[in-house]
Design a protein around this motif. Structure first.
Motif, PDB file in Angstrom:
ATOM      1  N   ASN A 117       0.979  -1.141  -0.073  1.00 39.07           N
ATOM      2  CA  ASN A 117       0.350   0.116   0.121  1.00 39.07           C
ATOM      3  C   ASN A 117       1.198   1.485   0.149  1.00 39.07           C
ATOM      4  O   ASN A 117       1.890   1.186   0.588  1.00 39.07           O
ATOM      5  CB  ASN A 117      -0.400   0.277   1.231  1.00 39.07           C
ATOM      6  N   PRO A 118       1.109   1.690  -1.215  1.00 42.58           N
ATOM      7  CA  PRO A 118       1.855   3.666  -0.929  1.00 42.58           C
ATOM      8  C   PRO A 118       1.725   4.186   0.191  1.00 42.58           C
ATOM      9  O   PRO A 118       2.630   4.414   0.477  1.00 42.58           O
ATOM     10  CB  PRO A 118       0.828   3.736  -2.363  1.00 42.58           C
ATOM     11  N   VAL A 119      -0.157   4.960   0.809  1.00 38.67           N
ATOM     12  CA  VAL A 119       0.323   5.317   2.255  1.00 38.67           C
ATOM     13  C   VAL A 119       0.789   4.801   3.225  1.00 38.67           C
ATOM     14  O   VAL A 119       1.745   5.108   4.021  1.00 38.67           O
ATOM     15  CB  VAL A 119      -1.635   5.705   2.341  1.00 38.67           C
ATOM     16  N   ALA A 120       0.571   2.874   3.432  1.00 39.23           N
ATOM     17  CA  ALA A 120       1.659   2.710   4.211  1.00 39.23           C
ATOM     18  C   ALA A 120       2.886   2.824   4.286  1.00 39.23           C
ATOM     19  O   ALA A 120       3.427   2.715   5.201  1.00 39.23           O
ATOM     20  CB  ALA A 120       1.068   1.234   3.915  1.00 39.23           C
ATOM     21  N   GLY A 121       3.630   2.760   2.928  1.00 36.60           N
ATOM     22  CA  GLY A 121       4.903   2.746   3.243  1.00 36.60           C
ATOM     23  C   GLY A 121       5.732   4.194   3.389  1.00 36.60           C
ATOM     24  O   GLY A 121       6.582   4.501   3.599  1.00 36.60           O
ATOM     25  N   LEU A 122       5.079   4.822   2.623  1.00 40.82           N
ATOM     26  CA  LEU A 122       4.884   6.496   2.920  1.00 40.82           C
ATOM     27  C   LEU A 122       4.775   6.272   5.008  1.00 40.82           C
ATOM     28  O   LEU A 122       5.814   6.628   5.426  1.00 40.82           O
ATOM     29  CB  LEU A 122       4.044   7.067   2.503  1.00 40.82           C
ATOM     30  N   VAL A 123       4.374   6.133   5.251  1.00 40.48           N
ATOM     31  CA  VAL A 123       4.154   5.750   6.404  1.00 40.48           C
ATOM     32  C   VAL A 123       4.977   4.892   7.630  1.00 40.48           C
ATOM     33  O   VAL A 123       5.791   5.817   8.632  1.00 40.48           O
ATOM     34  CB  VAL A 123       2.075   6.010   7.283  1.00 40.48           C
ATOM     35  N   ILE A 124       5.748   4.194   6.835  1.00 36.28           N
ATOM     36  CA  ILE A 124       6.582   2.826   7.524  1.00 36.28           C
ATOM     37  C   ILE A 124       7.860   4.561   7.194  1.00 36.28           C
ATOM     38  O   ILE A 124       8.549   3.832   8.001  1.00 36.28           O
ATOM     39  CB  ILE A 124       6.690   2.140   6.540  1.00 36.28           C
TER      40      ILE A 124
END
Length: 602
Positions: A117-124
């Motif tokens: 998930n791109p948003v999850a990758g950003l947050v991580i």
């Protein structure tokens, strides 16, 4: 200022009335350090006059001149010494965060389902960089996972964006040390916020674009194919050479353990380094003296040559404490040293940079190239920021050193902004050279990740700097600075929301799936954008809005004003630092109460 009054019974005040009230309150709410623009008006963002109240050089006697030279030399030595300890404290702080969160960071990076998930990758990327306080460590984890085929290049792009955002937390933390003076805190926090705002605005544009077109991935692939880069480059290590003699006496970490944790090859051992080298011993005969009761390292025999491991020499070698306990000890000690050094640096800067010396230094830093090439001054500042970051090999150290200078009024926000943009570029060139020195099996992956990081920051400069009208981070940072000068607890709220609470909330929603994330996050983002649009129209085109939306006076006070929240915070923190200045409170009361303003007989 609301554009209409609640109930419609009292006519709205004219612009002249607003101006008169604003001028009547202007003198009480500002300090006299900034130059006066008009009668009763002060620009809080103008560089203050650094006056020298001492005697001039010609008026001093021989003994007085010698004393001034000696005192100046001691102040310079104290400034350099505190700066050195400040850089060392940043290194120890990074080690403390790695001890506290290295296993967690590895576990987060291993969850490949979430990383899709791109948003999850950003947050991580944001969370891990905040946890380990090192963008280099986060980037090395990403490179290792891509090289080990545990993570695709497409999935690593949002993580790199998050790493870029997370590294701006250091300058925000440093600005907190100047919260004792409102004007200094306004400038310091505004300077640190402009870095984070630039990164977030760039992410808001490029993350959806990357998800739809894979632009950065394709650009990095084309550059990698056309560049013909050869391995063997080596990044400079000037800063580490200077700080290593002191920091390595306190603690040394095995940073490869974090990468091993992410790739699934980690053990449950400590990441505190115990053995720091080997030594070959030549003996005669066999050397099979290592039995089950042997203590210490077991030498490896190879004929008549025995390889012996050499222990490290630092404070926590062989300690019985856990990594968590050592991390908490180092965290407390490094924060104490960091705050002490920052306070002393600010005091020494205020003492040294006065009079003609201050004017000369400030003139050089904020100078513009003569007409007609004045527009090149900002781009020259970008090159200077990139070069200094490349030499220091740390964007965190560079930005953390700039923030106190801006706080004392040596650098303007308009000059700090391109310096920070250059710092973003400089840290990517360091990663690029480090990637060139990678092993052959990791070279292509390391280079592509470094190029993605470079193109991300370059695209941000093209978006938010090339066109002067689009330099939105500067006015937004000034707005944040003004707000935190009035309500200083807003700085802590910004820090927690931007780098911890909101990323954690987005990460939790991403665990539930893309559908849940879109169903909850989509309406919230749309509501925020709608509020921003209405505020812009209220300020510039109120006639375009329905009468009801021309002001927020119909909302409850706690939804349209920070004053109720400030009273709540002041009760929990009953100190002078937490609350607004009296003049600011009067001004807020006047502007947020149309009835009071309209009833004034001026």
């Amino acid at each position: 200022m609301p554009n209409s009054l609640t109930g419609g019974q009292v006519p709205p005040p004219t612009l002249d009335t607003v101006g008169l009230v604003d001028r009547s309150l202007g003198n009480a709410g500002t300090s006299g350090s900034a130059p006066v623009l008009e009668e009763g008006e002060v620009d809080p963002w103008a560089l203050p006059q650094l006056k020298d109240t001492g005697q001039s050089w010609k008026e001093l006697s021989v003994a007085g001149r010698v004393l001034r030279v000696v005192v100046g030399f001691l102040k310079a030595c104290g400034l350099l010494g505190n700066l050195y300890l400040f850089i060392c404290s940043l290194d120890i702080l990074s080690s403390a965060f790695q001890l506290l969160s290295s296993k967690m960071a590895g576990d987060i990076f291993k969850d490949n389902v979430v990383l899709s998930n791109p948003v999850a990758g950003l947050v991580i990327g944001v969370l891990v960089t905040v946890l380990v306080q090192s963008s280099s460590t986060s980037s090395s984890i990403v490179v290792s996972m891509v090289a080990s085929k545990l993570l695709t290049v497409q999935a690593c792009v949002p993580i790199i964006m998050g790493v870029n955002v997370g590294t701006s937390i250091t300058s925000t933390l440093v600005s907190m040390a100047q919260s004792g003076d409102r004007d200094e805190f306004r400038r310091a926090f505004g300077g640190s916020a402009v870095h984070g705002i630039f990164n977030w605005l760039t992410v808001l544009i490029l993350l959806p674009l990357e998800s739809a077109t894979a632009l950065l991935e394709r650009l990095s692939g084309l550059a990698l194919g056309a560049g013909g880069l050869q391995p063997g480059g080596q990044a400079p290590d000037i800063l580490k050479v200077l700080t290593k003699p002191l920091t390595h006496l306190i603690v040394q970490l095995d940073t490869d353990m974090i990468t091993s944790s992410a790739t699934g090859n980690a053990t449950n051992g400590s990441i505190i380094k115990r053995w720091c080298g080997t030594r070959e011993l030549t003996i005669s005969g066999n050397s099979s003296e290592c039995g089950p009761t042997a203590s210490g390292p077991c030498p490896e025999s190879n004929g008549s040559v025995v390889v012996e491991q050499l222990p490290c020499h630092h404070l926590f070698v062989g300690t019985a404490l856990t990594d968590l306990a050592v991390g908490f000890i180092l965290l407390a000690a490094s924060l104490l040293l960091l705050c002490t050094c920052l306070v002393l640096i600010v005091k020494l800067l205020n003492s040294v940079l006065r009079g003609r010396v201050a004017q000369a230094v400030r003139k050089v830093i904020n100078a513009d190239i003569p007409f007609p090439f004045g527009w090149l001054s900002g781009y020259l500042a970008i090159l200077v920021g990139a070069g200094l970051t490349f030499v220091l090999q740390s964007s965190s150290v560079f930005t953390a050193a700039i923030v106190p200078l801006m706080g004392v009024g040596m650098i303007s926000l308009e000059r700090v902004y391109p310096l920070f943009l250059g710092s973003n570029i400089g840290t990517t060139t360091t990663a690029l050279l480090a990637a060139l020195a990678s092993p052959a099996d990791m070279l292509l992956s390391a280079l592509q990740v470094a190029l993605i990081h470079f193109f991300f920051n370059l695209a941000g400069i093209l978006l938010w700097y090339v066109v002067p009208v689009l330099r939105l981070p500067i006015p937004l940072a000034k707005r944040f600075g003004d707000l935190t000068a009035t309500y200083r607890w807003v700085a802590v709220a910004y820090l927690l929301l931007s780098f911890l609470l909101l990323p954690l909330a987005a990460f939790g929603l991403s665990l539930a799936g893309s559908t849940v994330l879109a169903a909850v996050g989509g309406p919230l983002v749309g509501l925020v954008l709608l509020i921003v649009l209405i505020n812009v129209l209220q300020r510039h085109r109120p006639a375009w809005l329905p009468r009801r939306l021309r002001s927020w006076a119909w909302l409850p006070r706690w939804l349209r004003s920070l004053e109720p929240w400030d009273r709540l915070v002041s009760r929990c923190c009953p100190c002078r630092v937490c609350g607004p200045p009296p003049a600011a409170a009067k001004e807020a009361h006047c502007y947020e109460n149309p009835e009071v303003l309209a009833s004034q007989q001026l």
